[in-house]
Design a protein around this motif. Structure first.
Motif, PDB file in Angstrom:
ATOM      1  N   LEU A  47      12.830 -25.279 -30.883  1.00 32.36           N
ATOM      2  CA  LEU A  47      11.685 -25.729 -29.877  1.00 32.36           C
ATOM      3  C   LEU A  47      11.306 -24.476 -29.167  1.00 32.36           C
ATOM      4  N   SER A  48      12.074 -24.662 -28.263  1.00 32.49           N
ATOM      5  CA  SER A  48      12.629 -23.276 -27.536  1.00 32.49           C
ATOM      6  C   SER A  48      11.711 -21.547 -27.970  1.00 32.49           C
ATOM      7  N   SER A  49      11.806 -22.187 -29.434  1.00 28.89           N
ATOM      8  CA  SER A  49      11.360 -20.502 -29.702  1.00 28.89           C
ATOM      9  C   SER A  49       9.395 -20.664 -29.891  1.00 28.89           C
ATOM     10  N   VAL A  50       9.217 -22.173 -29.987  1.00 28.10           N
ATOM     11  CA  VAL A  50       7.791 -22.221 -29.275  1.00 28.10           C
ATOM     12  C   VAL A  50       7.288 -22.477 -28.481  1.00 28.10           C
ATOM     13  N   GLU A  51       8.286 -23.079 -27.107  1.00 24.47           N
ATOM     14  CA  GLU A  51       7.784 -23.055 -26.523  1.00 24.47           C
ATOM     15  C   GLU A  51       7.948 -21.279 -25.399  1.00 24.47           C
ATOM     16  N   SER A  52       8.756 -20.340 -26.125  1.00 27.16           N
ATOM     17  CA  SER A  52       8.644 -19.299 -25.718  1.00 27.16           C
ATOM     18  C   SER A  52       6.751 -18.524 -26.413  1.00 27.16           C
ATOM     19  N   LEU A  53       7.180 -18.870 -27.806  1.00 26.50           N
ATOM     20  CA  LEU A  53       6.013 -18.158 -28.288  1.00 26.50           C
ATOM     21  C   LEU A  53       4.783 -19.028 -27.368  1.00 26.50           C
TER      22      LEU A  53
END
Length: 199
Positions: free
Chosen positions: A173-179
């Protein structure tokens, strides 16, 4: 027909189930692919390839996966492959002048003036009166790094939640938010001239 039953019948080679699958997902697959490849003919070809792969691979589909996320994953993967091929052909056909332009940082594809390069297609999910703005936006989206492009397309074009995107992209989820955060930052920079001109 519920999803578990659809999957069972697909795995048994049921042609009627496959037609149901195509009817259910064809718009979503085509719209997602079109947003990435940005060429209607290519999008149609890729969408067909997606459903062929789904049909050929459904026997290996794991019960712990979500069917929609799996189909989106195939669609975005194939769309990126088609996008790379199209742009590789463009690079191979580049003139010496365009090579020099890239060398000195003035190439049209990479330059700061995106207003000269709106996307040359109309997305079926965009209202008629918003098509011109959409063409500008899609032109900017095409210049995003691949993973940012996929995340932004899934969220803002297809309306997937962050959690659904994690399932499609198989990331946290954190990777998606960052992307998505980085995609928005990059788009703001690329589109600053457009909104400035509109003021």
């Amino acid at each position: 027909m519920d999803v578990p039953q659809l999957i069972r019948e697909l795995q048994q080679g049921n042609q009627a189930a496959f037609r149901t699958l195509v009817e259910t997902y064809q718009s979503r697959v085509y719209n997602t692919v079109l947003a990435i490849v940005q060429h209607p003919d290519d999008a149609e070809d890729v969408a067909q390839e997606v459903f062929v792969q789904v049909f050929e691979s459904i026997g290996r589909f794991g019960g712990d996966q979500k069917l929609t996320a799996w189909i989106y994953r195939i669609a975005t993967t194939k769309a990126l492959e088609a996008y790379r091929k199209r742009h590789a052909r463009k690079r191979l056909g580049a003139t010496p002048f365009s090579f020099l332009a890239r060398l000195f940082g003035t190439d049209e594809a990479d330059g700061p003036d995106d207003r000269l390069h709106p996307a040359d297609f109309e997305h079926p999910g965009v209202k008629l009166e918003q098509q011109e703005r959409a063409r500008i936006l899609f032109g900017a989206i095409s210049r995003l790094p691949e993973q940012q492009k996929v995340a932004f397309t899934l969220h803002h074009v297809e309306g997937l939640s962050y959690q659904e995107i994690t399932e499609v992209m198989q990331t946290s989820l954190s990777s998606v938010e960052s992307l998505l955060h980085r995609a928005k930052q990059n788009l703001r920079k690329r589109l600053a001239w457009y909104y400035k001109d509109e003021q």
